[in-house]
Design an enzyme around this catalytic site. Sequence first.
Site, short mmCIF file in Angstrom:
data_model
loop_
_atom_site.label_atom_id
_atom_site.label_comp_id
_atom_site.label_asym_id
_atom_site.label_seq_id
_atom_site.Cartn_x
_atom_site.Cartn_y
_atom_site.Cartn_z
N GLY A 39 0.81 -1.21 0.00
CA GLY A 39 0.00 0.00 0.00
C GLY A 39 0.84 1.26 0.00
CG HIS A 64 5.09 5.06 -5.19
ND1 HIS A 64 5.62 4.33 -6.24
CD2 HIS A 64 5.62 4.52 -4.07
CE1 HIS A 64 6.45 3.42 -5.77
NE2 HIS A 64 6.47 3.51 -4.45
CG HIS A 67 3.14 0.72 -5.55
ND1 HIS A 67 3.33 1.83 -4.75
CD2 HIS A 67 3.75 -0.30 -4.90
CE1 HIS A 67 4.02 1.48 -3.66
NE2 HIS A 67 4.29 0.20 -3.73
CG LEU A 112 8.00 4.71 -12.91
CD1 LEU A 112 8.08 3.35 -13.55
CD2 LEU A 112 6.59 5.21 -12.82
CG MET A 120 8.71 7.44 -7.77
SD MET A 120 7.22 7.27 -8.79
CE MET A 120 7.47 8.66 -9.88
CB SER A 121 10.62 4.58 -1.82
OG SER A 121 10.40 3.99 -0.55
NE ARG A 144 10.14 1.75 5.29
CZ ARG A 144 10.18 0.47 4.90
NH1 ARG A 144 10.63 0.15 3.70
NH2 ARG A 144 9.78 -0.49 5.72
P1 AMP Z 1 6.09 -2.15 -1.62
O1 AMP Z 1 4.68 -1.69 -1.50
O2 AMP Z 1 7.11 -1.13 -1.28
O3 AMP Z 1 6.31 -3.50 -0.95
O4 AMP Z 1 6.33 -2.42 -3.16
C1 AMP Z 1 5.45 -3.24 -3.91
C2 AMP Z 1 6.06 -3.52 -5.25
O5 AMP Z 1 6.27 -2.30 -5.94
C3 AMP Z 1 7.43 -4.21 -5.14
O6 AMP Z 1 7.53 -5.19 -6.17
C4 AMP Z 1 8.38 -3.07 -5.37
O7 AMP Z 1 9.62 -3.47 -5.89
C5 AMP Z 1 7.61 -2.24 -6.37
N1 AMP Z 1 8.11 -0.86 -6.39
C6 AMP Z 1 8.37 -0.07 -5.33
N2 AMP Z 1 8.88 1.11 -5.73
C7 AMP Z 1 8.96 1.06 -7.07
C8 AMP Z 1 9.43 1.96 -8.08
N3 AMP Z 1 9.92 3.16 -7.77
N4 AMP Z 1 9.37 1.58 -9.38
C9 AMP Z 1 8.88 0.34 -9.70
N5 AMP Z 1 8.43 -0.56 -8.80
C10 AMP Z 1 8.47 -0.21 -7.51
#
Ligand code: AMP
Length: 274
Positions: free
Chosen positions: A27, A30, A33, A175, A183-184, A186
């Site tokens: 969740g 951004h 995702h 991305l 992008m993250s 956090r």
């Molecule tokens: P998370 O919600 O952080 O566990 O991420 C869910 C999925 O989105 C994971 O497969 C991450 O690697 C991917 N993800 C997170 N940040 C990015 C990004 N900036 N660009 C592409 N995929 C991402």
Amino acid sequence: MRILRDLPTLRAELASLGPVALVPTMGALHAGHLSLIAAARREVGPGGVVAASIFVNPLQFLPGEDFDRYPRQEEADLAMLAEAGCDLAWLPSVETMYPPGQASTIIVEGPAQGWEGTARPGHFRGVATVCAKLFLQTGASVALFGEKDWQQLQVIRRMARDLDMPLRILGCPTLREADGLAMSSRNRYLDPEARARAAALPGAMRAAIEAMARGTSPAAALATARAGLTASGFTLDYLALVEPETLLEVPAPPGRLIAAARLGSIRLLDNMAA
Ligand code: AMP
């Protein structure tokens, strides 16, 4: 978009539908995702099901990490998923995911060792376990992960191959913000001053890769990057050139340049082809 929270309903719904492409997330969505949602649609086409899970997985957080303050914004996330063309949102509770007495987990060695595996002992056990459960719950034929979490992607690939899981694991490009910061979820916790400095991490990584391509020795290129990042206020957990699948260190390109660095209490991860 269907919003489902219990396993019998999920199974009943999916039984009558086409092949499933799954995007597992925690969740706080951004554009990164959403790029996975778009890639999922390309994988299964209009007749398939694009499913996204939102589950902040307690098993992958270590004691003292940010499980309790991990950003949660269910309503906004669901609106973003619907807008992006997602067909089904899977939102299990912790009790649904881990029923009382739960005693089974998955331990991956190999690519899970070192780097994040060292910085966050037990983290990949939580990641592998929840992903295996999500694959079984949804019966997905393809699951999409971001290259952003490079080591995680290799761990999931290794697990799926080792355990004969009947699905494809697809990695998708990272991305980035306009200044290069990956992008993250956090990133929202970076204060404006830290946010302005954060792009120095991908900047130093790119500079090191370019220096190596021009013939600078990898040791010298990495040392310059480390010194620059430290001078910019980062505390570096690691910056290393590794074999892309095994995560074992390599002396020179080709490989993957992986990094984890802290700005205050915020830990940034990045990686690039080198
Ligand atoms: P998370 O919600 O952080 O566990 O991420 C869910 C999925 O989105 C994971 O497969 C991450 O690697 C991917 N993800 C997170 N940040 C990015 C990004 N900036 N660009 C592409 N995929 C991402």
